[in-house]
Design an enzyme around this catalytic site. Structure first.
Site, PDB file in Angstrom:
ATOM      1  N   ASP A 205     -23.120  93.143  66.970  1.00  0.00           N
ATOM      2  CA  ASP A 205     -23.705  94.373  67.490  1.00  0.00           C
ATOM      3  C   ASP A 205     -22.773  95.563  67.215  1.00  0.00           C
ATOM      4  O   ASP A 205     -21.548  95.450  67.362  1.00  0.00           O
ATOM      5  CB  ASP A 205     -23.869  94.191  69.009  1.00  0.00           C
ATOM      6  CG  ASP A 205     -24.679  95.281  69.670  1.00  0.00           C
ATOM      7  OD1 ASP A 205     -25.852  95.421  69.323  1.00  0.00           O
ATOM      8  OD2 ASP A 205     -24.124  95.988  70.545  1.00  0.00           O
ATOM      9  N   GLU A 247     -24.555  94.746  62.280  1.00  0.00           N
ATOM     10  CA  GLU A 247     -25.397  95.922  62.515  1.00  0.00           C
ATOM     11  C   GLU A 247     -24.552  97.147  62.175  1.00  0.00           C
ATOM     12  O   GLU A 247     -23.696  97.556  62.957  1.00  0.00           O
ATOM     13  CB  GLU A 247     -25.841  95.983  63.977  1.00  0.00           C
ATOM     14  CG  GLU A 247     -26.850  97.083  64.206  1.00  0.00           C
ATOM     15  CD  GLU A 247     -26.932  97.594  65.645  1.00  0.00           C
ATOM     16  OE1 GLU A 247     -27.934  98.247  65.963  1.00  0.00           O
ATOM     17  OE2 GLU A 247     -25.989  97.375  66.429  1.00  0.00           O
TER      18      GLU A 247
HETATM   19  C1  NOJ Z   1     -27.461  97.829  69.372  1.00  0.00           C
HETATM   20  C2  NOJ Z   1     -28.566  96.998  69.910  1.00  0.00           C
HETATM   21  O1  NOJ Z   1     -29.475  96.711  68.873  1.00  0.00           O
HETATM   22  C3  NOJ Z   1     -29.200  97.797  71.034  1.00  0.00           C
HETATM   23  O2  NOJ Z   1     -30.386  97.200  71.488  1.00  0.00           O
HETATM   24  C4  NOJ Z   1     -28.191  97.953  72.155  1.00  0.00           C
HETATM   25  O3  NOJ Z   1     -28.710  98.765  73.162  1.00  0.00           O
HETATM   26  C5  NOJ Z   1     -26.898  98.579  71.627  1.00  0.00           C
HETATM   27  N1  NOJ Z   1     -26.462  98.020  70.392  1.00  0.00           N
HETATM   28  C6  NOJ Z   1     -25.798  98.420  72.635  1.00  0.00           C
HETATM   29  O4  NOJ Z   1     -25.407  97.075  72.697  1.00  0.00           O
END
Ligand code: NOJ
Length: 557
Positions: A205, A247
């Site tokens: 993430d 990500e």
């Molecule tokens: C990215 C995630 O895809 C999202 O859903 C989340 O709120 C944020 N990171 C914080 O973890």
């Protein structure tokens, strides 16, 4: 490289399916999805041809960010089941030939995590330096908060700690300080724990935020690349074929660095945010050029690495890499009402409602997903064409219960509707019209079409492995590209326009007489080529996949 050797780098050509245990199937009737329910549906997922499941966070959490706010990295939220259930799930998935990747959310914890509770309680706590503190917030913060509707700054005052702390996301998600070696050890321990249980990798993430170190005064500055290299090396030592999928929503040029050096010794896979955003612009304009341009702008990536291609995910459809006018064009086409938009940068809709439910256009977009360079990643419910529920707040509008049947609660749960964690979709895209049970019985359904195209994708490794090149089609609405791998060439053609088109595509095969075999047409139509040129008529939103063959050569199915 032969087909047999592709097995080690399984992520180069997987079909990934992302789901949230909480919204997939409720196995115990309490209104919340759980591992018991998911285990029951593993065979359904294997049947579609999914080869890797990505589970969104399932750890204990107050759920103020739908599980991305974690209070215990080493456990399962009791609402979803137990660690024992998780192992049963893993074993079942593996038995059905599927890999499992889980979310690794270590940019931050929940503010209710015992580490933060201890850290804020005393400057002498061993966990104080797990987070980032300041006596005074910087006059010019290094970034703006990711959720501007909820937060004004990335620094908040903590009354107990009597200091300011850093949080790129919500204030209830304090950022961890990865410049602290103890935090890095703890991250390795978390990763090691889940690998030991048998997971095949992690979707990391918020990588750029995680690496953007603003550690505490006195911390030794951390080289973010060294951190990723160490993490990857650690993971490889424990499990040679585990994958790290990052990500990383940054501009194309900056993406390359996250894969690491020539051999690719950092992240193995990155979501392709730039191509996804350009694809929506191309769809809105019915003009393939933005998509072609964005593919051409991508950096070359190491052979062992891969892009992750997606149409939608669990967040808003972010369009932050488009120009302001371009973003407005996409808003105008696919989400003109204010309620459909979020943070001024994205749409909180799923694809079919954006395309007004047009079945041909929806299939054309998924054909793109399965043929653009990279590994396709589906979000649960896409296989049946689920829509969103705009009455559900913010990004969660697209995270409604999976629609299994037209029974109450979409067959997701036997609980009273008022007990559901989130309401089901209503209206045209609700369970009465869109559900798994009905689509299984209909050979023409989106679900059965997905199954067929996924089978074709598995049988065509050149799509995941091949070098990709955009081809001139002579028509701006038609996107044509080819993939070459181990002597196989496939040509993929997509008409982004609603009107039929006739095109002549210069396929540029090697010398000799060639023809193409239609890979999606069940009759396996063969079309002759004239001097390496393919003449085609495409219906509105039509698409075709071809394999180039030498006339008189060996025919493969
Ligand atoms: C990215 C995630 O895809 C999202 O859903 C989340 O709120 C944020 N990171 C914080 O973890």
């Amino acid at each position: 490289m032969t087909a047999g050797r592709t097995a080690d780098l399984w992520w180069k050509n997987a079909i990934v399916y992302c789901l949230d245990v909480e919204t997939f199937l409720d196995g115990d009737g309490d209104g919340c999805g759980d591992l018991r329910g998911l285990i029951e549906r593993v065979d359904y997922l294997a049947g579609i041809g999914v080869s890797c499941l990505w589970l969104m966070p399932f750890f204990p959490s107050p759920s103020r960010d739908d599980g991305y706010d974690i209070t215990d990295f080493y456990n399962v939220d009791p609402l979803l089941g137990s660690l024992g259930d998780f192992v049963v799930f893993l074993r079942t998935a593996r038995n059905r030939g599927m890999r499992v990747v889980i979310d690794l959310v270590v940019n931050h914890t929940s503010d209710r995590h015992p580490w933060f509770r201890s850290a804020r309680a005393s400057r002498h706590s061993p966990f104080r330096d797990f987070y980032v503190w300041r006596d005074r917030p910087p006059e010019e913060p290094s970034a703006a908060p990711v959720f501007p509707d909820a937060e004004k700054s990335i620094w908040s005052w903590d009354r107990k700690a009597r200091q300011w702390y850093l949080h790129h996301f919500y204030a209830h998600q304090p950022d961890l300080n990865i410049e602290n070696p103890s935090v890095r050890d703890e991250i390795a321990k978390i990763v090691g724990f889940w690998l030991e249980l048998g997971v095949d990798g992690f979707r990391i993430d918020a990588v750029p935020f995680l690496l953007e170190a603003e550690g505490n005064p006195g911390d030794v500055p951390l080289d973010p690349h060294a951190f990723l290299k160490h993490l990857q090396a650690f993971i490889s030592r424990r499990r040679g074929d585990a994958v790290l999928l990052g990500e990383v929503n940054v501009a194309p040029k900056a993406l390359r660095g996250y894969f690491g050096d020539t051999e690719g010794d950092e992240l193995k896979m990155l979501f392709n945010f730039p191509v996804m955003q350009a694809m929506y612009l191309a769809l809105a304009r019915q003009d393939a050029r933005p998509l072609a341009r964005s593919l051409e702008r991508l950096p070359e990536i190491p052979e062992d690495c891969q892009w992750g291609i997606f149409v939608r995910n669990h967040d808003e459809l972010t369009l932050d890499q488009l120009g302001d006018d371009e973003r407005l064009e996409v808003f105008e086409a696919f989400g003109p009402e204010e309620d459909m938009q979020l943070y001024g940068r994205g749409l909180r809709r799923r694809l079919p409602p954006m395309l007004d439910g047009d079945p041909q256009r929806v299939r054309m977009v998924y054909s793109l997903l399965f043929s653009l360079p990279g590994t396709p990643i589906l979000f649960y419910g896409e296989e049946i064409g689920m829509g969103e529920n705009l009455a559900v707040e913010g990004r969660t509008s697209v995270r409604t219960p999976m629609q299994w049947s037209d029974e109450p609660n979409a067959g997701f749960s036997v609980a009273k509707p008022s007990r559901l964690r989130r309401p089901v979709v209503e209206g045209r895209f609700g369970p009465m019209a869109i559900n798994v049970a009905e689509q299984r019985r209909d050979p023409q359904s989106l679900l059965n079409w997905m199954e067929r195209i996924i089978r074709r994708r598995h049988e065509t490794p050149a799509l995941g492995w091949g070098a990709s090149r955009v081809l001139a089609s002579g028509d701006h609405s038609v996107f044509a590209h080819r993939k070459d791998w181990e002597g196989t060439t496939v040509v993929l053609v997509h008409n982004l326009a609603s009107e039929p088109r006739s095109v002549r595509i210069d396929v540029d095969p090697p010398p000799g007489h060639h023809e193409v075999v239609d890979l999606l047409d069940q009759g396996h139509a063969v079309i002759a080529m004239d001097a390496g040129r393919l003449e085609l008529k495409l219906e509105g939103y039509g698409f075709r996949w071809f394999r180039v063959e030498e006339v008189g050569g060996r025919t493969t199915p």
